[in-house]
Scaffold this motif. Structure first.
Motif, PDB file in Angstrom:
ATOM      1  N   SER A 193       0.815  -1.222   0.000  1.00 19.17           N
ATOM      2  CA  SER A 193       0.000   0.000   0.000  1.00 19.17           C
ATOM      3  C   SER A 193       0.844   1.266   0.000  1.00 19.17           C
ATOM      4  O   SER A 193       0.349   2.347  -0.325  1.00 19.17           O
ATOM      5  CB  SER A 193      -0.915   0.014   1.224  1.00 19.17           C
ATOM      6  N   GLY A 194       2.110   1.130   0.377  1.00 19.99           N
ATOM      7  CA  GLY A 194       2.957   2.307   0.534  1.00 19.99           C
ATOM      8  C   GLY A 194       3.057   2.780   1.965  1.00 19.99           C
ATOM      9  O   GLY A 194       3.902   3.626   2.291  1.00 19.99           O
TER      10      GLY A 194
ATOM     11  N   PRO B 153       1.480   8.876   7.327  1.00 18.22           N
ATOM     12  CA  PRO B 153       1.893   9.239   5.961  1.00 18.22           C
ATOM     13  C   PRO B 153       2.483   8.047   5.227  1.00 18.22           C
ATOM     14  O   PRO B 153       3.068   7.143   5.835  1.00 18.22           O
ATOM     15  CB  PRO B 153       2.954  10.320   6.193  1.00 18.22           C
ATOM     16  N   LEU B 154       2.339   8.035   3.916  1.00 21.81           N
ATOM     17  CA  LEU B 154       2.917   6.971   3.109  1.00 21.81           C
ATOM     18  C   LEU B 154       4.437   7.079   3.103  1.00 21.81           C
ATOM     19  O   LEU B 154       5.005   8.165   3.174  1.00 21.81           O
ATOM     20  CB  LEU B 154       2.392   7.035   1.677  1.00 21.81           C
ATOM     21  N   ALA B 155       5.076   5.921   2.989  1.00 19.59           N
ATOM     22  CA  ALA B 155       6.537   5.864   2.893  1.00 19.59           C
ATOM     23  C   ALA B 155       6.993   5.510   1.488  1.00 19.59           C
ATOM     24  O   ALA B 155       8.182   5.556   1.192  1.00 19.59           O
ATOM     25  CB  ALA B 155       7.086   4.839   3.891  1.00 19.59           C
TER      26      ALA B 155
ATOM     27  N   SER C  68       0.655  -2.176   9.777  1.00 22.12           N
ATOM     28  CA  SER C  68      -0.112  -0.999   9.373  1.00 22.12           C
ATOM     29  C   SER C  68      -1.214  -1.322   8.365  1.00 22.12           C
ATOM     30  O   SER C  68      -2.353  -0.844   8.488  1.00 22.12           O
ATOM     31  CB  SER C  68       0.821   0.062   8.781  1.00 22.12           C
ATOM     32  N   HIS C  69      -0.891  -2.143   7.371  1.00 25.78           N
ATOM     33  CA  HIS C  69      -1.839  -2.437   6.292  1.00 25.78           C
ATOM     34  C   HIS C  69      -3.095  -3.143   6.832  1.00 25.78           C
ATOM     35  O   HIS C  69      -4.218  -2.825   6.447  1.00 25.78           O
ATOM     36  CB  HIS C  69      -1.181  -3.324   5.233  1.00 25.78           C
ATOM     37  N   LEU C  70      -2.866  -4.111   7.738  1.00 29.31           N
ATOM     38  CA  LEU C  70      -4.011  -4.863   8.264  1.00 29.31           C
ATOM     39  C   LEU C  70      -4.783  -4.070   9.302  1.00 29.31           C
ATOM     40  O   LEU C  70      -5.961  -4.355   9.554  1.00 29.31           O
ATOM     41  CB  LEU C  70      -3.557  -6.208   8.826  1.00 29.31           C
ATOM     42  N   ALA C  71      -4.139  -3.066   9.912  1.00 29.65           N
ATOM     43  CA  ALA C  71      -4.891  -2.164  10.796  1.00 29.65           C
ATOM     44  C   ALA C  71      -5.900  -1.364   9.976  1.00 29.65           C
ATOM     45  O   ALA C  71      -7.065  -1.219  10.374  1.00 29.65           O
ATOM     46  CB  ALA C  71      -3.928  -1.231  11.532  1.00 29.65           C
ATOM     47  N   VAL C  72      -5.476  -0.884   8.814  1.00 31.04           N
ATOM     48  CA  VAL C  72      -6.419  -0.187   7.936  1.00 31.04           C
ATOM     49  C   VAL C  72      -7.492  -1.152   7.439  1.00 31.04           C
ATOM     50  O   VAL C  72      -8.685  -0.814   7.411  1.00 31.04           O
ATOM     51  CB  VAL C  72      -5.685   0.470   6.746  1.00 31.04           C
ATOM     52  N   PHE C  73      -7.080  -2.354   7.077  1.00 29.03           N
ATOM     53  CA  PHE C  73      -8.066  -3.342   6.612  1.00 29.03           C
ATOM     54  C   PHE C  73      -9.082  -3.654   7.712  1.00 29.03           C
ATOM     55  O   PHE C  73     -10.280  -3.802   7.439  1.00 29.03           O
ATOM     56  CB  PHE C  73      -7.366  -4.626   6.175  1.00 29.03           C
ATOM     57  N   GLY C  74      -8.626  -3.732   8.948  1.00 28.18           N
ATOM     58  CA  GLY C  74      -9.556  -3.965  10.056  1.00 28.18           C
ATOM     59  C   GLY C  74     -10.614  -2.874  10.145  1.00 28.18           C
ATOM     60  O   GLY C  74     -11.793  -3.153  10.392  1.00 28.18           O
ATOM     61  N   GLU C  75     -10.199  -1.631   9.916  1.00 28.47           N
ATOM     62  CA  GLU C  75     -11.159  -0.530   9.930  1.00 28.47           C
ATOM     63  C   GLU C  75     -12.123  -0.627   8.754  1.00 28.47           C
ATOM     64  O   GLU C  75     -13.318  -0.326   8.886  1.00 28.47           O
ATOM     65  CB  GLU C  75     -10.424   0.809   9.907  1.00 28.47           C
TER      66      GLU C  75
END
Length: 331
Positions: free
Chosen positions: A115-116, A140-142, A154-161
């Motif tokens: 995802s970045g 912020p994106l890296a 981080s990616h799966l935290a967003v997916f959880g939301e």
């Protein structure tokens, strides 16, 4: 209409594993700080061993082995018509809609870890995080989306939301209700201060329950004559990305390495060097072997050719997937 039984899907039973090979693999596990080894073949338990004073009835932390559940959540949501892997995350996370880069990130990129977003956010101890999901959304994106593999939570935290907003349910509760309950198994989760489960690494299960989950996946989503997850969509969990061929949607793949592994110290596999430009997790094993892998050497291996599921619990130390699978398969 019910799908055909698993045995019909596979046409024949797998060639029986040699007990001597299983015992050799078990000795390797035990001597490398193992806690448990469980082997299923053709859906039947053929070996179960508690190692170094562990009790097979106890739950054990899966660490990053927990990640493999997220793809099955996505598949279940897609089957319900609530999600598409190629849809922008910003359809659900409106905070990203005005960001020129974040607005382009897809669900698939979240699950591929491309995802970045920087891999790791927040304290490693889950309960010390105030709000993992909110922190990840605001990070912020890296890197440019789709270009770099960054392993972490981080990616799966967003997916959880995303799951919460699409279903109104805690993602661990959705997993339990729609996937694990039909199998008769359960998972326990560690949560942050807001109550969010850490999908990237905080599930605990017994060895038999994790093996049952693996068996359902090996059976292309089928369990006791019912299609828990659609086979065609489930297969997408085992497709790598352009950024990293060896990582599917939260499953590690035993295919030749292609990509840039920029994942820090959290990468849970040892890619065995099989030549200057070709690396695999376990060169001696078939390329269709896949695994869920966690810190301290937790493993869920699926071996389609042999119709085998293996769960291994461990407490750290040295570990080689190549050495273990080579012993198990008698290579």
């Amino acid at each position: 209409m019910l799908s055909l039984p698993f045995v019909a899907l596979l046409a024949s039973q797998g060639q029986a594993l040699d007990l001597r090979n299983i015992q050799a693999a078990a000795l390797y596990s035990q001597s490398h700080r193992g806690s448990a080894l469980l082997v299923l073949q053709d859906g039947k338990e053929i070996f179960a061993e508690a190692e170094n004073r562990f009790d097979l009835s106890r739950e054990h932390i899966l660490a990053s082995g927990s990640k493999s559940f997220s793809c099955t959540i996505a598949v279940a949501l897609q089957a319900e018509g609530k999600l598409k892997l190629d849809e922008p995350v910003s359809q659900s996370v409106q905070e990203w809609q005005q960001d020129p880069q974040k607005s382009s990130i897809t669900i698939s990129q979240l699950l591929h870890f491309t995802s970045g977003l920087p891999g790791k956010i927040g304290p490693s101890i889950v309960r010390l995080n105030k709000d993992m999901y909110g922190t990840a959304i605001n990070t912020p994106l890296a890197a440019e989306p789709g270009k770099v593999f960054m392993y972490g939570n981080s990616h799966l935290a967003v997916f959880g939301e995303v799951v919460k907003r699409k279903t109104g349910l805690d993602p661990a509760i959705y997993l339990q209700k729609h996937i694990l309950d039909p199998l008769g198994v359960k998972a326990s989760w560690q949560r942050d201060q807001k109550g969010n489960p850490n999908l990237a690494g905080s599930a605990s299960m017994t060895a038999r329950d994790w093996a049952t989950f693996g068996q359902m996946v090996l059976q292309k989503g089928q369990w006791h004559g019912k299609q828990v997850l659609p086979a065609q969509e489930l297969q997408k969990c085992f497709q790598g990305s352009e950024a990293l061929s060896t990582y599917g949607l939260n499953w590690w793949l035993n295919v030749p390495f292609n990509g840039t592994l920029d994942a820090g110290d959290e990468v849970p596999v040892q890619l065995a060097k099989a030549g200057k430009d070709q690396q695999q997790i376990a060169p001696s094993a078939p390329q269709n072997v896949v695994m869920a892998a966690g810190a301290f050497n937790q493993r869920l291996y699926l071996l389609p050719d042999e119709h085998v599921v293996v769960v291994r619990f461990g407490e750290g130390g040295d570990w080689s997937d190549e050495a273990f699978l080579k012993l198990l398969l008698g290579k």
